[in-house]
Design a protein around this motif. Structure first.
Motif, PDB file in Angstrom:
ATOM      1  N   TYR A   1       0.839  -1.207   0.000  1.00 24.50           N
ATOM      2  CA  TYR A   1       0.000   0.000   0.000  1.00 24.50           C
ATOM      3  C   TYR A   1       0.871   1.253   0.000  1.00 24.50           C
ATOM      4  CZ  TYR A   1      -3.651   3.276   1.484  1.00 24.50           C
ATOM      5  OH  TYR A   1      -4.515   4.325   1.562  1.00 24.50           O
ATOM      6  N   ALA A   2       1.939   1.233   0.821  1.00 24.55           N
ATOM      7  CA  ALA A   2       2.862   2.377   0.852  1.00 24.55           C
ATOM      8  C   ALA A   2       3.495   2.586  -0.526  1.00 24.55           C
ATOM      9  CB  ALA A   2       3.951   2.143   1.905  1.00 24.55           C
ATOM     10  N   GLY A   3       3.825   1.490  -1.191  1.00 26.73           N
ATOM     11  CA  GLY A   3       4.399   1.591  -2.528  1.00 26.73           C
ATOM     12  C   GLY A   3       3.428   2.172  -3.534  1.00 26.73           C
ATOM     13  N   ARG A   4       2.168   1.756  -3.455  1.00 28.56           N
ATOM     14  CA  ARG A   4       1.145   2.296  -4.365  1.00 28.56           C
ATOM     15  C   ARG A   4       0.911   3.777  -4.109  1.00 28.56           C
ATOM     16  NH1 ARG A   4      -0.106   0.905  -8.543  1.00 28.56           N
ATOM     17  NH2 ARG A   4      -2.313   0.373  -8.595  1.00 28.56           N
ATOM     18  N   LEU A   5       0.914   4.178  -2.830  1.00 25.56           N
ATOM     19  CA  LEU A   5       0.773   5.606  -2.506  1.00 25.56           C
ATOM     20  C   LEU A   5       1.921   6.422  -3.099  1.00 25.56           C
ATOM     21  CD1 LEU A   5      -0.316   5.639   1.263  1.00 25.56           C
ATOM     22  CD2 LEU A   5      -1.714   6.205  -0.720  1.00 25.56           C
ATOM     23  N   ARG A   6       3.097   5.792  -3.203  1.00 23.89           N
ATOM     24  CA  ARG A   6       4.278   6.458  -3.766  1.00 23.89           C
ATOM     25  C   ARG A   6       4.302   6.393  -5.294  1.00 23.89           C
ATOM     26  NH1 ARG A   6       7.596  10.015  -1.007  1.00 23.89           N
ATOM     27  NH2 ARG A   6       7.861   9.368   1.151  1.00 23.89           N
ATOM     28  N   GLY A   7       3.248   5.813  -5.880  1.00 19.56           N
ATOM     29  CA  GLY A   7       3.151   5.808  -7.337  1.00 19.56           C
ATOM     30  C   GLY A   7       3.785   4.619  -8.033  1.00 19.56           C
ATOM     31  N   LEU A   8       4.182   3.591  -7.281  1.00 23.06           N
ATOM     32  CA  LEU A   8       4.767   2.406  -7.918  1.00 23.06           C
ATOM     33  C   LEU A   8       3.661   1.575  -8.570  1.00 23.06           C
ATOM     34  CD1 LEU A   8       7.282   1.065  -5.206  1.00 23.06           C
ATOM     35  CD2 LEU A   8       7.739   2.670  -7.056  1.00 23.06           C
ATOM     36  N   PRO A   9       3.926   0.991  -9.741  1.00 27.93           N
ATOM     37  CA  PRO A   9       2.960   0.036 -10.314  1.00 27.93           C
ATOM     38  C   PRO A   9       2.759  -1.135  -9.358  1.00 27.93           C
ATOM     39  CG  PRO A   9       4.694   0.594 -11.904  1.00 27.93           C
ATOM     40  CD  PRO A   9       5.127   1.141 -10.580  1.00 27.93           C
TER      41      PRO A   9
ATOM     42  N   ALA B   1       2.744  -4.435  -9.581  1.00 28.23           N
ATOM     43  CA  ALA B   1       3.706  -5.548  -9.585  1.00 28.23           C
ATOM     44  C   ALA B   1       5.024  -5.135  -8.947  1.00 28.23           C
ATOM     45  CB  ALA B   1       3.941  -6.015 -11.025  1.00 28.23           C
ATOM     46  N   GLU B   2       5.461  -3.900  -9.214  1.00 22.67           N
ATOM     47  CA  GLU B   2       6.723  -3.415  -8.627  1.00 22.67           C
ATOM     48  C   GLU B   2       6.582  -3.236  -7.117  1.00 22.67           C
ATOM     49  OE1 GLU B   2       9.833   0.341  -8.984  1.00 22.67           O
ATOM     50  OE2 GLU B   2       8.259   0.127 -10.497  1.00 22.67           O
ATOM     51  N   ALA B   3       5.430  -2.704  -6.681  1.00 21.37           N
ATOM     52  CA  ALA B   3       5.187  -2.531  -5.241  1.00 21.37           C
ATOM     53  C   ALA B   3       5.224  -3.882  -4.529  1.00 21.37           C
ATOM     54  CB  ALA B   3       3.844  -1.841  -5.009  1.00 21.37           C
ATOM     55  N   ARG B   4       4.655  -4.894  -5.186  1.00 20.45           N
ATOM     56  CA  ARG B   4       4.605  -6.234  -4.585  1.00 20.45           C
ATOM     57  C   ARG B   4       6.001  -6.843  -4.477  1.00 20.45           C
ATOM     58  NH1 ARG B   4       0.823  -8.315  -7.807  1.00 20.45           N
ATOM     59  NH2 ARG B   4      -0.708  -7.168  -6.586  1.00 20.45           N
ATOM     60  N   SER B   5       6.784  -6.756  -5.552  1.00 23.32           N
ATOM     61  CA  SER B   5       8.123  -7.360  -5.528  1.00 23.32           C
ATOM     62  C   SER B   5       9.056  -6.607  -4.588  1.00 23.32           C
ATOM     63  CB  SER B   5       8.717  -7.427  -6.942  1.00 23.32           C
ATOM     64  OG  SER B   5       9.033  -6.139  -7.418  1.00 23.32           O
TER      65      SER B   5
END
Length: 218
Positions: free
Chosen positions: A101-109, A111-115
């Motif tokens: 979720y933090a990765g998505r808030l930072r604009g990561l796609p 799949a990238e946020a998950r990995s």
């Protein structure tokens, strides 16, 4: 000389009649593992909050990687990660969900946020607890999860407020190793602490603060 990763000039903040930060000047070189040390109430948290765009200063200027934190907050916040002293995490999410979720808030796609989340959970020794709810995490595990959230977008400058407060020795060791590794990869880390032992163990640059003033730095 290279320009500092963090440059602070004339930083001031008062709360009613109390001057919490009294005109701080500070330079932190790129690639440093720097500590801001002082007793409780010295102004550490107030200083870090202003440096990271969370608390507006009464006066002064903060430049991170050439970006003015208060003139260009969106660009400045994109290059920093922050772990506050009281890290608030979503209790009903699992460890891996919080990082994703933090990765998505930072604009990561997605799949990238998950990995990236999986990679950080491994580095933070949380992989075995990735599916557990944050509500069931110990203080040390929460601190590590908060650190993972701060690192998810691979920031070049990391700020931590009392990163080992209330943390068990094993988690503290994991955090210390990770900070050293980050700096080895070229990142800049600034953390506040009142634990001199920690600062002596890991820092290559120390600034001593008391009553809102920098007493010594080097």
């Amino acid at each position: 000389m290279d320009e500092p990763a963090i440059e602070v000039r004339g930083l001031r903040k008062s709360f009613e009649k109390k001057e919490a930060v009294a005109g701080i000047d500070l330079d932190i070189a790129a690639g440093s593992l720097a500590g801001l040390v002082g007793p409780n109430g010295a102004g550490k948290t107030t200083t870090l909050s202003m440096m990271t765009g969370l608390l507006r200063p009464d006066a002064g200027r903060i430049v991170i990687k050439g970006l003015d934190v208060w003139a260009d907050p969106v660009a400045a916040k994109a290059v920093i990660g922050v772990v506050p002293a009281e890290a608030r995490l979503f209790e009903r999410l699992s460890g891996e969900e919080v990082l994703e979720y933090a990765g998505r808030l930072r604009g990561l796609p997605a799949a990238e946020a998950r990995s990236r989340a999986a990679q950080l959970l491994e580095m933070l020794d949380l992989a075995a607890d990735a599916k557990r709810l944050v509500a069931d995490y110990s203080t040390g595990m929460r601190k590590k999860a908060a650190l993972g959230c701060a690192l998810i977008h691979n920031p070049s400058v990391l700020f931590l407020d009392e990163p080992l407060e209330g943390v068990d020795p094993i988690s503290a060791d994991v955090i210390r190793r990770l900070l050293t590794r980050l700096v080895g990869s070229g990142a800049t880390v600034l953390f506040s602490s009142h634990v001199m032992e920690l600062v002596e163990q890991v820092c290559d640059h120390v600034s001593v603060i008391d009553k809102g003033r920098i007493l010594a730095t080097g």
